[in-house]
Each structure stands twice: as C-alpha cells, then as structure tokens.
Design an enzyme around this catalytic site. Sequence first.
Site, PDB file in Angstrom:
ATOM      1  N   HIS A 300     -31.915 -14.461   7.518  1.00 15.17           N
ATOM      2  CA  HIS A 300     -32.384 -15.352   8.585  1.00 15.17           C
ATOM      3  C   HIS A 300     -33.557 -16.158   8.042  1.00 15.17           C
ATOM      4  CE1 HIS A 300     -32.793 -16.894  12.566  1.00 15.17           C
ATOM      5  NE2 HIS A 300     -34.023 -16.438  12.710  1.00 15.17           N
ATOM      6  N   GLU A 311     -38.004  -9.025   8.874  1.00  9.42           N
ATOM      7  CA  GLU A 311     -36.676  -8.963   8.260  1.00  9.42           C
ATOM      8  C   GLU A 311     -36.713  -8.198   6.943  1.00  9.42           C
ATOM      9  OE1 GLU A 311     -32.813 -11.821   7.434  1.00  9.42           O
ATOM     10  OE2 GLU A 311     -34.804 -12.753   7.569  1.00  9.42           O
ATOM     11  N   LYS A 330     -32.259 -21.663   4.487  1.00  8.93           N
ATOM     12  CA  LYS A 330     -33.191 -22.472   5.284  1.00  8.93           C
ATOM     13  C   LYS A 330     -34.268 -23.078   4.396  1.00  8.93           C
ATOM     14  CE  LYS A 330     -32.715 -19.972   9.710  1.00  8.93           C
ATOM     15  NZ  LYS A 330     -31.750 -18.922   9.323  1.00  8.93           N
ATOM     16  N   HIS A 335     -34.417 -24.924   9.649  1.00  6.62           N
ATOM     17  CA  HIS A 335     -33.857 -23.980  10.610  1.00  6.62           C
ATOM     18  C   HIS A 335     -33.040 -24.736  11.654  1.00  6.62           C
ATOM     19  CE1 HIS A 335     -33.158 -20.689  13.126  1.00  6.62           C
ATOM     20  NE2 HIS A 335     -34.381 -20.301  13.423  1.00  6.62           N
TER      21      HIS A 335
END
Length: 407
Positions: A300, A311, A330, A335
Amino acid sequence: MKVVITGMGVVSPAGNDVQTFWQTLCAGKSCIRRIEHFDTADCASRIAGMAADVIPAGLGPKDIRRQSRFTLFAMESADQAWRQAGIDISRENPYRCGVIIGSGIGGIDKIYENCVRCHEHGAKRVSPFMMPQALSNMGAGIVAIRLGLKGPNRAVVTACATGTQAIGEAADLIRMNKADVMVAGGVETPVLRFGLATFGSMRALSTRNDAPERASRPFDADRDGFVMAEGAAAFVLESEAHARERGAAILAEVAGMGESCDAYHVTAPCPDGSGPAEAMRAALRDAALNPSDIDYYNAHGTSTKLNDISEARSLKMVFGDAMPPVSSTKSMMGHLLGAAGAVEAVVCVMSILEGVMPPNINYETPDPECDVNVVANTAREAKVAIAMSNSLGFGGHNASIIFRRHE
C-alpha cells in the site's frame, strides 16, 4: 472453483494502456508533476499524478459533457479489459455477467462544480445530470449499460481499499456460482483544487512542490505525505471452466482475498499493524498458501509517516524472516485512492507474466522503523509465480489479495 483473469485495462499517470503503464513503471520513471491546469496558489500541495484525458470509443461531445471524469475513466479501462478478454455478449447469458467497480469519492468534480453554481447563481442552475454524474455507483452502472451486462452490479466504497475489495468480491460471486463473468476494478479522479484542499487541510499530502518527481517516497525516512493521483483499472474475471470452454487466453488466477478492519480511528492506522496482518493471513488461508510462497508484495505504501510504519510492522508479523521483495508503485504514480488497489493489481499480474518486480523509487534513506525488503530504485528481474497486494483505507478498511500464475 478457480477464478481467472482474461482481460485488463488501465488509465493512469503512467499511461492509458497496460503496456505503456508497465514499461513506465519498470523504467522507474516518476509520473508526478506540477499541476498547471488549475490555480494551486493557495494549496499546500501543488503536485499530482495526472492521467491524460480519455474519450471512450463511440462517445460524442454531448455524451462526454454528460459524464463525470471518473465514469469516462471507468468506461475506458473496462473497454480495454473487455476487448482483451474477447467476450461476445451475444453468446453469453447477460444475467450471468456482472460488474463491481468502486470509487472512494465518485464524481467529486461535478459535486463541487454544482455546489458553486448553486451558491453563486441559484438552485435552478444546478445541472439535471448532477446526481448521476456524482454517485459512486455510476462507474459500475454505466459500464454495465455500455457492455450489456445484466447480472450482479455493485459499487464498493471503502476508501483506498475499494479497488482490491471490488476484485475480491467479484471473484467470490464467481466462486459461489452466482456469475460466470465479472468486470471488476476501481476508479478515482480527485485531482482538482477542492480535492487538494480537503486532503491538504489534514496535512496528509506531500509539500515537496519544488521536486515533484522526488515527492512520493514510501518507506524512506524523509517522506512527508502522499501525492494525490487519478486513474482507473478494470479486470475481466471468469470461472476457469468458462474461460476454457470459449478458448480464452488466461493471464493469471485470483488465488485468494482477505479483509479486516482496524476498528481504531477514522484516518490513522492502528500503529501495531495487526489489522493488515490479519487481512494478509486471511488471504493466505483463502488461497491455501504459506507466507513463504509469496514471491512479490506490492505495498500500500502511501509515503505517509504512520501508514508506512504500520504496514512494515504488519509485514514483519506475517512474514518474519521469509519477507518477500516489497515495492510501492505509488512512488512513481502517487496515490490513486479508490483506484489504487485495482491499478496495483495490474502491477501484480504483469509481474507474474513478465518476471519483473517494479521498483520503489526515491528510496534513499531507509527508515529503521520500516525494516522491509525494498526493491530499491531499480526494477528486479525474478520469477514471480505468486504476488500479493495490500490496500488500506480510511476508516480502518484492510484488504489483501493474491494472484497466482495459471498453470
């Protein structure tokens, strides 16, 4: 029942077709730029990952005016996926073919435009098309109309976990024999002054305006926030039996999906990483895999202080010493919010097909609190049989999905 992928489409800052998108990412090229098409003078963040405009086939000027930017993106990505899959709807039962395309915000551009119009010029100046342009379910609805898909139709709205959950839910419908074919994905178009203002007021965005290509730096100690981006991705999913029966080229298998909720805070992730860890464990159980089976992990990795640490802790909890190579794409695109999980699912499938792990660029000063196995700055060639992607959204939504090479 195995669920397979037979088509993919993408609209993104890295390109508006899968091959351009993939080549850009593997080259480690930053797609983040200064915003020049609207005034950002009073915005803290003046940079974004912007996708080129799209005009889906067959739409005239009047059709385009009646759509939101997000529905145009949804149509284009779904069209690409549908063409690659090669499905002739006239040979299918349309009530066994459905759509799940989600958006975290939907037509935010039309909401803002019509609010200003109502305030400045009165209620009668609000467009009669405003509501269908704004609703988050319209990506799914319009794709169904366009392709003639009369089966299950949903729109997932779980912030940044949206795209991943849409794919997972579509796969579940096929596994439960409630559909033969599903178009699934996510779309988001938040790059406008109002969008920058909302996230900027939260101090969530990077303000590295003087060097936009270096602004998104997941897991790097000098990260200062995420970079807003826009785009869409869509997949055609089928049961393996259905795909084989019609002689389709199978790209990969959706092996498993897991979900959880932090139940902690409206925006901040739970610091210990337990929520994402449980989602990953659930995905591994669903796929009947062990942590050591994962060859590549698409993070992510938003480039925010709290998210990256949480994370990283979840990865340590699940994988321990068997942590796979990790990268956040990203770092190159920014994002994409509700579209992020779907776009990053394309990355996972391409890594399996091409044997390449795209890089996590701008990784210059490792953060000791983010002790993960980063694919730093340069793409890495490697056999990837199984790839995992995680998406974590405001509200504590966690989703993990696993893709496997189809044998």
